[in-house]
Design a protein around this motif. Structure first.
Motif, PDB file in Angstrom:
ATOM      1  N   GLN A 194       9.283   4.059   3.067  1.00 42.07           N
ATOM      2  CA  GLN A 194       9.118   5.512   3.205  1.00 42.07           C
ATOM      3  C   GLN A 194       7.923   5.870   4.080  1.00 42.07           C
ATOM      4  OE1 GLN A 194       8.836   7.326  -0.687  1.00 42.07           O
ATOM      5  NE2 GLN A 194      10.654   6.258  -1.455  1.00 42.07           N
ATOM      6  N   LEU A 195       6.944   4.975   4.128  1.00 38.50           N
ATOM      7  CA  LEU A 195       5.706   5.238   4.874  1.00 38.50           C
ATOM      8  C   LEU A 195       5.682   4.581   6.251  1.00 38.50           C
ATOM      9  CD1 LEU A 195       3.241   4.645   1.882  1.00 38.50           C
ATOM     10  CD2 LEU A 195       3.909   6.858   2.848  1.00 38.50           C
ATOM     11  N   ASP A 196       6.821   4.026   6.666  1.00 36.86           N
ATOM     12  CA  ASP A 196       6.851   3.252   7.914  1.00 36.86           C
ATOM     13  C   ASP A 196       6.435   4.049   9.145  1.00 36.86           C
ATOM     14  OD1 ASP A 196       7.329   0.628   7.334  1.00 36.86           O
ATOM     15  OD2 ASP A 196       9.500   0.760   7.452  1.00 36.86           O
ATOM     16  N   ASP A 197       6.635   5.361   9.126  1.00 34.59           N
ATOM     17  CA  ASP A 197       6.289   6.157  10.307  1.00 34.59           C
ATOM     18  C   ASP A 197       4.843   6.641  10.284  1.00 34.59           C
ATOM     19  OD1 ASP A 197       6.650   7.887   8.187  1.00 34.59           O
ATOM     20  OD2 ASP A 197       7.598   9.466   9.383  1.00 34.59           O
ATOM     21  N   LYS A 198       4.104   6.228   9.266  1.00 32.98           N
ATOM     22  CA  LYS A 198       2.697   6.616   9.162  1.00 32.98           C
ATOM     23  C   LYS A 198       1.809   5.571   9.832  1.00 32.98           C
ATOM     24  CE  LYS A 198       3.535  10.093   6.280  1.00 32.98           C
ATOM     25  NZ  LYS A 198       3.270  11.523   6.627  1.00 32.98           N
ATOM     26  N   LYS A 199       0.620   5.984  10.229  1.00 31.56           N
ATOM     27  CA  LYS A 199      -0.355   5.051  10.765  1.00 31.56           C
ATOM     28  C   LYS A 199      -0.990   4.253   9.629  1.00 31.56           C
ATOM     29  CE  LYS A 199      -1.563   7.517  15.027  1.00 31.56           C
ATOM     30  NZ  LYS A 199      -2.661   8.084  15.838  1.00 31.56           N
ATOM     31  N   ALA A 200      -1.560   3.099   9.970  1.00 30.76           N
ATOM     32  CA  ALA A 200      -2.086   2.177   8.962  1.00 30.76           C
ATOM     33  C   ALA A 200      -3.108   2.845   8.050  1.00 30.76           C
ATOM     34  CB  ALA A 200      -2.697   0.963   9.653  1.00 30.76           C
ATOM     35  N   LEU A 201      -4.028   3.614   8.607  1.00 32.04           N
ATOM     36  CA  LEU A 201      -5.068   4.227   7.798  1.00 32.04           C
ATOM     37  C   LEU A 201      -4.551   5.393   6.966  1.00 32.04           C
ATOM     38  CD1 LEU A 201      -8.205   4.117  10.134  1.00 32.04           C
ATOM     39  CD2 LEU A 201      -7.514   2.526   8.329  1.00 32.04           C
ATOM     40  N   LYS A 233      -4.111   5.479   2.170  1.00 29.57           N
ATOM     41  CA  LYS A 233      -4.623   6.613   1.400  1.00 29.57           C
ATOM     42  C   LYS A 233      -3.579   7.218   0.467  1.00 29.57           C
ATOM     43  CE  LYS A 233      -7.904   7.879   5.053  1.00 29.57           C
ATOM     44  NZ  LYS A 233      -8.267   8.887   6.094  1.00 29.57           N
ATOM     45  N   ASP A 234      -2.380   6.646   0.436  1.00 30.37           N
ATOM     46  CA  ASP A 234      -1.294   7.206  -0.376  1.00 30.37           C
ATOM     47  C   ASP A 234      -1.505   6.866  -1.859  1.00 30.37           C
ATOM     48  OD1 ASP A 234       1.531   7.063  -1.701  1.00 30.37           O
ATOM     49  OD2 ASP A 234       1.839   8.199   0.143  1.00 30.37           O
ATOM     50  N   ASP A 235      -1.698   7.882  -2.702  1.00 30.98           N
ATOM     51  CA  ASP A 235      -2.018   7.674  -4.114  1.00 30.98           C
ATOM     52  C   ASP A 235      -0.865   7.030  -4.881  1.00 30.98           C
ATOM     53  OD1 ASP A 235      -4.548   8.746  -3.789  1.00 30.98           O
ATOM     54  OD2 ASP A 235      -3.943  10.779  -4.356  1.00 30.98           O
ATOM     55  N   GLU A 236       0.357   7.461  -4.611  1.00 27.61           N
ATOM     56  CA  GLU A 236       1.507   6.883  -5.302  1.00 27.61           C
ATOM     57  C   GLU A 236       1.638   5.393  -4.978  1.00 27.61           C
ATOM     58  OE1 GLU A 236       6.393   7.339  -5.460  1.00 27.61           O
ATOM     59  OE2 GLU A 236       5.175   8.963  -4.612  1.00 27.61           O
ATOM     60  N   PHE A 256       0.417  -8.750   7.351  1.00 27.35           N
ATOM     61  CA  PHE A 256      -0.550  -9.694   6.796  1.00 27.35           C
ATOM     62  C   PHE A 256      -1.984  -9.474   7.230  1.00 27.35           C
ATOM     63  CE2 PHE A 256       0.768 -11.737  10.755  1.00 27.35           C
ATOM     64  CZ  PHE A 256      -0.413 -12.251  11.249  1.00 27.35           C
ATOM     65  N   TRP A 257      -2.219  -8.840   8.381  1.00 24.70           N
ATOM     66  CA  TRP A 257      -3.590  -8.731   8.878  1.00 24.70           C
ATOM     67  C   TRP A 257      -4.356  -7.545   8.285  1.00 24.70           C
ATOM     68  CZ3 TRP A 257       0.682  -8.462  12.243  1.00 24.70           C
ATOM     69  CH2 TRP A 257       1.031  -7.182  12.688  1.00 24.70           C
ATOM     70  N   GLY A 258      -3.653  -6.664   7.588  1.00 22.88           N
ATOM     71  CA  GLY A 258      -4.348  -5.565   6.935  1.00 22.88           C
ATOM     72  C   GLY A 258      -4.883  -4.527   7.900  1.00 22.88           C
ATOM     73  N   THR A 259      -5.981  -3.879   7.526  1.00 22.10           N
ATOM     74  CA  THR A 259      -6.491  -2.743   8.301  1.00 22.10           C
ATOM     75  C   THR A 259      -7.917  -2.968   8.811  1.00 22.10           C
ATOM     76  OG1 THR A 259      -7.227  -1.668   6.247  1.00 22.10           O
ATOM     77  CG2 THR A 259      -5.039  -1.075   7.083  1.00 22.10           C
ATOM     78  N   PHE A 260      -8.289  -4.227   9.015  1.00 23.16           N
ATOM     79  CA  PHE A 260      -9.656  -4.489   9.460  1.00 23.16           C
ATOM     80  C   PHE A 260      -9.968  -3.788  10.780  1.00 23.16           C
ATOM     81  CE2 PHE A 260     -12.755  -7.082  11.856  1.00 23.16           C
ATOM     82  CZ  PHE A 260     -13.833  -7.003  10.995  1.00 23.16           C
ATOM     83  N   PHE A 261      -9.083  -3.925  11.763  1.00 23.26           N
ATOM     84  CA  PHE A 261      -9.372  -3.377  13.087  1.00 23.26           C
ATOM     85  C   PHE A 261      -9.338  -1.849  13.143  1.00 23.26           C
ATOM     86  CE2 PHE A 261      -8.724  -7.778  14.272  1.00 23.26           C
ATOM     87  CZ  PHE A 261      -9.701  -7.961  15.231  1.00 23.26           C
ATOM     88  N   PRO A 262      -8.311  -1.178  12.626  1.00 24.99           N
ATOM     89  CA  PRO A 262      -8.361   0.285  12.674  1.00 24.99           C
ATOM     90  C   PRO A 262      -9.493   0.868  11.828  1.00 24.99           C
ATOM     91  CG  PRO A 262      -6.469  -0.449  11.389  1.00 24.99           C
ATOM     92  CD  PRO A 262      -7.034  -1.661  12.084  1.00 24.99           C
ATOM     93  N   ASN A 263     -10.034   0.067  10.912  1.00 22.95           N
ATOM     94  CA  ASN A 263     -11.130   0.533  10.079  1.00 22.95           C
ATOM     95  C   ASN A 263     -12.481   0.445  10.798  1.00 22.95           C
ATOM     96  OD1 ASN A 263     -11.281   1.491   7.216  1.00 22.95           O
ATOM     97  ND2 ASN A 263     -12.918  -0.027   7.133  1.00 22.95           N
ATOM     98  N   LEU A 264     -12.516  -0.274  11.927  1.00 20.07           N
ATOM     99  CA  LEU A 264     -13.744  -0.357  12.707  1.00 20.07           C
ATOM    100  C   LEU A 264     -13.900   0.876  13.589  1.00 20.07           C
ATOM    101  CD1 LEU A 264     -13.543  -4.051  14.022  1.00 20.07           C
ATOM    102  CD2 LEU A 264     -14.921  -3.217  12.111  1.00 20.07           C
ATOM    103  N   GLU A 265     -15.111   1.340  13.738  1.00 26.51           N
ATOM    104  CA  GLU A 265     -15.381   2.378  14.735  1.00 26.51           C
ATOM    105  C   GLU A 265     -15.117   1.776  16.116  1.00 26.51           C
ATOM    106  OE1 GLU A 265     -19.484   4.188  16.197  1.00 26.51           O
ATOM    107  OE2 GLU A 265     -18.911   4.962  14.218  1.00 26.51           O
ATOM    108  N   THR A 317       0.216  -0.932  17.173  1.00 29.50           N
ATOM    109  CA  THR A 317      -0.620  -1.170  18.344  1.00 29.50           C
ATOM    110  C   THR A 317      -1.989  -0.530  18.134  1.00 29.50           C
ATOM    111  OG1 THR A 317       1.304  -1.258  19.791  1.00 29.50           O
ATOM    112  CG2 THR A 317      -0.815  -0.826  20.822  1.00 29.50           C
ATOM    113  N   ILE A 318      -2.998  -1.368  18.009  1.00 32.15           N
ATOM    114  CA  ILE A 318      -4.377  -0.921  17.835  1.00 32.15           C
ATOM    115  C   ILE A 318      -5.129  -1.252  19.121  1.00 32.15           C
ATOM    116  CG2 ILE A 318      -6.429  -1.034  16.374  1.00 32.15           C
ATOM    117  CD1 ILE A 318      -3.951  -0.250  14.811  1.00 32.15           C
TER     118      ILE A 318
END
Length: 402
Positions: A30-37, A41-44, A78-87, A120-121
């Motif tokens: 359901q969240l596939d069209d959302k960005k990683a960050l 943040k999705d509470d459900e 598998f790589w998670g959100t390390f890169f988009p979480n960086l400034e 794509t980051i």
């Protein structure tokens, strides 16, 4: 010579990603069209993740594993959100084709099917660590085991060159931000140093970096692509090895570092590349400051065990001789024979006996069961049977050892 580190690794290991429960998969679809960050943040989603992680930790304990993790259930891939979480990094939608090296195996696989490479980051500014992408996941995980087991828990990290290899030369970052790869890599390394220290300060002692990119340097098609573009693939690999060593240069001596190489493990068991480790073995095993190598060895596409003769006496290897891609179970005795074959090659290269070499060997599946949230072409029961087989294989070779 540096001392050999043990416990971790343990005799029976798995790579990290485990099949997600149906309700968690459906929510992520359901969240596939959302960005990683946005997804994180999705509470459900968080509620579903918590329940699934509680269960999968118990399963790993019940199966006799020690390097337990959260199944990577909080990650879309598998790589998670390390890169988009960086400034300095930003996720872009519908990237232009011309930024990609089309011969990098995973990029090529996507384009052959008419898809853009997923998530794509890109670097858009100066890179800076401004908060951990992994720490909250780690702190939740460690609450689920007794205090004396926390040191055994494992967390997997993204590869430091993950968003560099796939982009054409000069397209991984804006020229007005970084003049050279060396400048770009220096800030990536600082970010990793900060992340590793934060994890360490919170009790983490066991880290594995998942890196298909390094295995791609074994692929003849990619090497030919670099040659056609007039680029030196060997020099690029050398620069990545330096990046690795800079990333881990300040890690504490009691933090175990593993590196996992595979040839792709996308949704429904798709792989991306082929080729034995011969091309990179000397540099991989001798030049990177890692303790343990988790290596794909479930099919002929990974080549034979001969490159393991390059493994130095103070380093370990986890042989991925059980496949996570398909449900058929490997024969225990035949697989034991393969482990002994590898041990003999390692022993010869290091001037050791088979018994001495076996002290530096463990076994595992070749990769995770769900590097992508959709998972491999196996069922939960298949996954459990594979994990039991890994444990049984380890027990048959190293009875009584964890």
């Amino acid at each position: 010579m540096p001392a050999n580190k043990q416990r971790p690794p343990f005799r029976a290991e798995h790579l990290g990603s485990l099949l997600r429960p149906t309700e968690l998969v459906e929510k992520r679809i359901q969240l596939d069209d959302k960005k990683a960050l946005e997804i994180v943040k999705d509470d459900e989603l968080h509620v579903l993740e918590d329940g699934a992680i509680n269960e999968i930790v118990k399963l790993q304990l019940d199966l006799g594993y020690h390097a337990i993790n959260d199944g990577e259930y909080r990650r879309h891939q598998f790589w998670g959100t390390f890169f988009p979480n960086l400034e300095g990094f930003e996720e872009i939608v519908n990237p232009e084709w011309d930024i990609f090296r089309m011969y990098v195996p995973d990029t090529a696989a996507f384009t052959e099917t008419g898809h853009k490479p997923g998530e794509t980051i890109v670097c858009t500014g100066k890179i800076k660590h401004v908060g951990s992408a992994y720490l909250s996941d780690w702190n939740y995980l460690k609450k689920l085991v007794p205090a004396d087991k926390v040191k055994d828990l494992k967390i997997t990290l993204a590869a430091p060159e993950w968003y560099h290899l796939r982009y054409k030369k000069g397209r991984a970052y804006p020229k007005e931000v970084y003049a050279t790869d060396e400048e770009y890599f220096a800030d990536i390394a600082k970010a990793y140093q900060t992340e590793l220290q934060l994890l360490y300060d919170n009790g983490c002692r066991n880290v594995t970096i998942d890196d298909p990119n390094l295995a791609y340097f074994c692929d003849d098609k990619m090497i030919a692509g670099f040659k056609a573009d007039g680029e030196d693939a060997d020099a690029l690999l050398d620069s990545y090895i330096k990046l690795y060593n800079d990333c881990v240069s300040s890690r504490p001596s009691d933090m175990h570092l593993g590196i996992h190489l595979c040839r792709g493990n996308f949704a429904y068991s798709k792989h991306f590349s082929e080729g034995g480790y011969d091309r990179i073995a000397t540099k991989l095993f001798n030049n990177i400051d890692a303790d343990t190598y988790f290596l794909e060895y479930d099919t002929e596409r990974a080549g034979n065990f001969e490159p393991l003769k390059e493994l130095p006496p103070h380093k370990n290897v986890v042989l991925g001789v059980i496949t996570s891609k398909f449900p058929e179970l490997e024969d225990l005795e035949e697989t034991r024979g393969r482990v002994f074959q590898a041990a003999d090659i390692i022993a010869k290269g290091a001037g050791q006996t088979r018994e001495e070499a076996l002290k530096r060997i463990s076994v595992s599946p070749q990769c995770g069961f769900a590097s992508h949230h959709l998972g491999n072409a196996v069922t939960r029961d298949d996954m459990i049977a594979k994990l039991k087989l890994v444990r049984s294989l380890a027990d048959s070779i190293w009875p009584g050892e964890p």
